[in-house]
Design a protein around this motif. Structure first.
Motif, mmCIF file in Angstrom:
data_model
loop_
_atom_site.group_PDB
_atom_site.id
_atom_site.type_symbol
_atom_site.label_atom_id
_atom_site.label_comp_id
_atom_site.label_asym_id
_atom_site.label_seq_id
_atom_site.Cartn_x
_atom_site.Cartn_y
_atom_site.Cartn_z
ATOM 1 N N VAL A 1 37.003 39.703 39.180
ATOM 2 C CA VAL A 1 36.388 39.471 37.871
ATOM 3 C C VAL A 1 35.689 38.115 37.854
ATOM 4 N N ARG A 2 36.339 37.101 38.383
ATOM 5 C CA ARG A 2 35.729 35.764 38.413
ATOM 6 C C ARG A 2 34.464 35.756 39.274
ATOM 7 N N SER A 3 34.489 36.490 40.378
ATOM 8 C CA SER A 3 33.320 36.542 41.265
ATOM 9 C C SER A 3 32.123 37.171 40.563
ATOM 10 N N VAL A 4 32.354 38.301 39.888
ATOM 11 C CA VAL A 4 31.260 38.980 39.197
ATOM 12 C C VAL A 4 30.771 38.138 38.018
ATOM 13 N N ASP A 5 31.708 37.553 37.281
ATOM 14 C CA ASP A 5 31.338 36.741 36.134
ATOM 15 C C ASP A 5 30.514 35.531 36.564
ATOM 16 N N SER A 6 30.909 34.905 37.663
ATOM 17 C CA SER A 6 30.168 33.754 38.177
ATOM 18 C C SER A 6 28.762 34.170 38.622
ATOM 19 N N ALA A 7 28.666 35.313 39.316
ATOM 20 C CA ALA A 7 27.355 35.793 39.762
ATOM 21 C C ALA A 7 26.472 36.136 38.568
ATOM 22 N N PHE B 1 28.547 55.206 44.931
ATOM 23 C CA PHE B 1 28.912 56.395 44.147
ATOM 24 C C PHE B 1 29.026 56.066 42.663
ATOM 25 N N LEU B 2 29.725 54.993 42.345
ATOM 26 C CA LEU B 2 29.928 54.645 40.935
ATOM 27 C C LEU B 2 28.610 54.252 40.266
ATOM 28 N N LEU B 3 27.718 53.584 40.996
ATOM 29 C CA LEU B 3 26.418 53.239 40.426
ATOM 30 C C LEU B 3 25.607 54.500 40.129
ATOM 31 N N VAL B 4 25.583 55.429 41.072
ATOM 32 C CA VAL B 4 24.803 56.654 40.888
ATOM 33 C C VAL B 4 25.383 57.499 39.751
ATOM 34 N N MET B 5 26.695 57.599 39.700
ATOM 35 C CA MET B 5 27.305 58.380 38.613
ATOM 36 C C MET B 5 27.068 57.732 37.245
ATOM 37 N N GLU B 6 26.954 56.410 37.229
ATOM 38 C CA GLU B 6 26.641 55.728 35.974
ATOM 39 C C GLU B 6 25.242 56.118 35.489
ATOM 40 N N ILE C 1 25.910 43.057 41.466
ATOM 41 C CA ILE C 1 26.725 42.592 40.340
ATOM 42 C C ILE C 1 27.208 43.787 39.525
ATOM 43 N N TYR C 2 26.314 44.712 39.245
ATOM 44 C CA TYR C 2 26.688 45.853 38.413
ATOM 45 C C TYR C 2 27.675 46.760 39.140
ATOM 46 N N MET C 3 27.490 46.944 40.443
ATOM 47 C CA MET C 3 28.424 47.749 41.213
ATOM 48 C C MET C 3 29.804 47.102 41.243
ATOM 49 N N GLY C 4 29.825 45.778 41.338
ATOM 50 C CA GLY C 4 31.106 45.077 41.279
ATOM 51 C C GLY C 4 31.813 45.319 39.960
ATOM 52 N N ALA C 5 31.046 45.262 38.859
ATOM 53 C CA ALA C 5 31.635 45.503 37.540
ATOM 54 C C ALA C 5 32.141 46.929 37.409
ATOM 55 N N LEU C 6 31.406 47.886 37.966
ATOM 56 C CA LEU C 6 31.831 49.285 37.902
ATOM 57 C C LEU C 6 33.093 49.520 38.729
ATOM 58 N N LEU C 7 33.170 48.895 39.905
ATOM 59 C CA LEU C 7 34.375 49.026 40.734
ATOM 60 C C LEU C 7 35.590 48.429 40.022
ATOM 61 N N ILE C 8 35.397 47.294 39.367
ATOM 62 C CA ILE C 8 36.491 46.677 38.609
ATOM 63 C C ILE C 8 36.899 47.570 37.449
ATOM 64 N N ASP C 9 35.919 48.097 36.740
ATOM 65 C CA ASP C 9 36.207 48.985 35.612
ATOM 66 C C ASP C 9 36.972 50.216 36.061
ATOM 67 N N HIS C 10 36.544 50.825 37.176
ATOM 68 C CA HIS C 10 37.236 52.033 37.653
ATOM 69 C C HIS C 10 38.658 51.702 38.105
ATOM 70 N N ALA C 11 38.843 50.527 38.712
ATOM 71 C CA ALA C 11 40.173 50.137 39.189
ATOM 72 C C ALA C 11 41.109 49.779 38.044
ATOM 73 N N HIS D 1 26.235 44.882 28.776
ATOM 74 C CA HIS D 1 27.109 45.953 29.263
ATOM 75 C C HIS D 1 27.962 45.488 30.436
ATOM 76 N N THR D 2 27.387 44.723 31.339
ATOM 77 C CA THR D 2 28.167 44.224 32.480
ATOM 78 C C THR D 2 29.322 43.360 31.999
ATOM 79 N N GLN D 3 29.048 42.505 31.012
ATOM 80 C CA GLN D 3 30.098 41.656 30.470
ATOM 81 C C GLN D 3 31.189 42.474 29.801
ATOM 82 N N SER D 4 30.814 43.570 29.141
ATOM 83 C CA SER D 4 31.817 44.420 28.486
ATOM 84 C C SER D 4 32.713 45.109 29.504
#
Length: 628
Positions: A527-533, A405-410, A566-576, A510-513
């Motif tokens: 955050v560490r998981s996404v950053d490492s990936a 959902f968050l990827l599609v809305m992005e 990776i991008y979905m992980g970043a979006l989930l973190i951002d939304h949370a 953008h992912t890093q931001s």
């Protein structure tokens, strides 16, 4: 309903016939229940005759899952709108629309499924008419799409850059109940986008007005007739249709269209090759131009079209899909000559977004039904919701659905910014990349999640008249229409190559931001998981630049999956991380990041893209038996 009681006696039972009680259900199709009454003993029958009666079959009937207002049941959707589009008018419209879906529209969708379209080739007097007959519910869907502005919202732009998000949120609610009417709406939206990008003028000004209308008497839908027998995605080499110039500046199209969805549309956009004075055409993509054609003349008769047959499909049976012979179809050229493929890029962006919306909508709907069913179904002494393993399964489906959902809305947010002139160069690059990534990844997710969802209903998930199997059959098209997974994976590579790496630079930036804005300690593991990936992906791409060209083609699918996860992980973190987020938002982010976020790195480490593997793969696939 008037009850007429008639007593019949056999073996000391009295059966009261004619008593029906409506069942509570979400469908507009009335369901009734015959009530059997156990009588007093020793009641003599009329004239002493023994009659047949309904056998006793036990008193337990499993309560069905109930469809509730899909907007009010969707915490993530409401939270997303509170954060990005906190409009009371939008909230109210979606809430009321959700009630309408439950009250009447979902029943129409079921009617479309059980009353599929049929082809009438000739009238009773032998005249060829090529008429496609659809159910009354299909026409009601067309009226509803106008009334609710399901295409119009995106062009009225009353909410500026967020208008597309609003439109797609509404389609997200509508899609699972639409009887696949979202498919003609996707092509209608795509056609409107193409016309708008070329300039709304004659001969398509009236068509654009109709495509984006809120008036049921005025609205048109559009087809998209691209696929021919020689190719689907490869339109450059697969298109044989020719366009013969006329003295008045119009054209006549002749050819065979192999796969035309929503064939009952009012107009279409299609590709053809213009013939020169010697009747010759230019081969390849350079020879293709885009044309606009009205399907029927002023008398409502098809013109220059013969419907060869309707396709017998695995799913999407609600919608007519046909093979068409074009025999002098009157048409207008919209693109510059030879610029047809470039012209459909805008259409593909819109239709692929619609495809992604339908994918996540199907995932959400099966979850809503499974969640409700878990409160009604008891097994081994307790409700399904009280079985930890069942809840774990539904939670995994929920995490997949939230990421999708968050990827599609992005992507919807990005196209809204582009259309209103607010997109930065970085956002333009992201839109180009993420449209393909979202489409290919959510298409695969939908099949997996909906299949898992059917399991949660046990055997009932396999029974056609529950309506549940249709969800899975319809989902299968999502990874095929508008580009298969492999075709879109290669499109991602072309996108990266043609931008000279700027697309990937935008992605990493953008992912890093998004990660940098996450400040909650509870999200640190995610955050560490996404950053490492992300770091692993960057190193992989740097190393891949030194490999043979075939290396990246082998890695294309896994690369696309990695970009998505990776991008979905970043979006989930951002939304949370926003102030209105719930504990479940944070938990979903953590659960998402438990998986392998960058499979392209993992697969490369074990040699999956070694150039020795293609002949071995081919030998494995085509191994022949050595026995006589």
């Amino acid at each position: 309903m008037m009850a007429v009681n008639r007593q019949v006696t056999r073996h000391s039972y009295r059966v009261c016939t004619g008593l029906y009680r409506p069942l509570s259900c979400s469908s507009s199709v009335s369901m009734v229940q015959k009530v059997l009454v156990r009588p007093p003993q020793d009641v003599p029958g009329a004239e002493g005759k023994a009659e047949f009666f309904r056998a006793g079959i036990g008193g337990f009937f499993q309560e069905r899952p109930k469809l509730k207002n899909p907007f009010l049941e969707d915490a993530l959707l409401q939270g997303y709108l509170r954060r990005h589009l906190p409009s009371e008018a939008v909230y109210s419209d979606l809430r009321v629309f959700g009630e309408r879906l439950v009250r009447e529209v979902d029943g129409w969708g079921r009617e479309c499924e059980v009353t599929p379209p049929r082809l009438v080739t000739y009238d009773p007097w032998g005249c060829r008419v090529d008429r496609i007959v659809t159910s009354p519910a299909w026409q009601r869907m067309k009226d509803l799409s106008a009334q609710e502005g399901l295409v119009a919202i995106g062009y009225e732009r009353n909410y500026g850059e967020w208008s597309r998000v609003y439109q797609m949120c509404k389609l997200y609610l509508y899609s699972p109940s639409s009887g696949l009417y979202t498919c003609p709406l996707a092509m209608t939206d795509g056609a409107a986008k193409v016309i708008q990008s070329l300039g709304v003028s004659w001969p398509v000004a009236d068509a654009f007005s109709r495509l984006t209308s809120r008036d049921p008497e005025h609205i048109w839908t559009s087809g998209q007739w691209m696929t021919e027998r020689r190719g689907g995605s490869d339109v450059g080499n697969g298109t044989e249709t020719v366009a013969l110039p006329q003295s008045d500046g119009t054209y006549r199209l002749s050819g065979f269209k192999w796969f035309t969805s929503a064939t009952d549309a009012d107009m279409t956009l299609t590709l053809a090759r213009v013939t020169d004075v010697d009747g010759q055409t230019t081969s390849g993509s350079r020879g293709l131009s885009m044309f606009y054609a009205a399907v029927c003349d002023e008398q409502g008769m098809v013109q220059g079209i013969e419907v060869q047959r309707l396709k017998d499909k695995l799913g999407t049976r609600q919608m007519p899909t046909a093979e068409l012979l074009l025999d002098g179809l009157p048409a207008h050229r919209l693109s510059e000559e030879g610029r047809g493929v470039a012209c459909i890029a805008n259409m593909l962006t819109v239709t692929r977004i619609h495809n992604s919306v339908s994918a996540v909508a199907g995932m959400r709907r099966v979850l809503q039904l499974a969640r409700d069913y878990a409160t009604r179904r008891s097994t081994f002494g307790k409700l399904l919701r009280d079985h930890p393993l069942h809840m774990q399964t539904l939670a995994r489906m929920e995490v997949e659905t939230r990421g999708a959902f968050l990827l599609v809305m992005e992507v919807c947010r990005l196209i809204g910014r582009e259309e209103t002139g607010h997109a930065s160069q970085l956002e333009t690059h992201l839109l180009r990349l993420l449209t393909s990534v979202a489409k290919l990844y959510t298409g695969k997710q939908a099949v997996a999640v909906i299949s898992e969802g059917l399991e949660s209903f046990g055997g009932q998930g396999y029974i056609e008249d529950t309506g549940l199997p249709a969800m899975l059959r319809d989902a299968q098209v999502l990874s095929i229409w508008e580009g298969t997974t492999n075709v879109l994976s290669l499109d991602v590579l072309r996108c990266v190559s043609r931008s000279s790496g700027l697309v990937l630079q935008a992605y990493f930036t953008h992912t890093q931001s998004l990660l940098a804005a996450a400040s909650l300690p509870s999200l640190s593991v995610a955050v560490r998981s996404v950053d490492s990936a992300l770091s692993g992906l960057r190193e992989f791409l740097q190393a891949a630049a030194l490999t043979p060209p075939g290396f990246m083609e082998l890695a294309a699918r896994d690369l696309a999956y990695s970009l998505a996860r990776i991008y979905m992980g970043a979006l989930l973190i951002d939304h949370a991380s926003w102030e209105g987020a719930s504990h479940s938002d944070a938990y979903a982010a953590l659960r998402w990041c438990e998986q392998d976020l960058c499979p392209v790195v993992s697969k490369a480490a074990i040699g999956c893209y070694n150039m020795k593997t293609p002949p071995l793969d081919a030998a494995l696939v085509y191994e022949e038996s050595t026995r006589d």
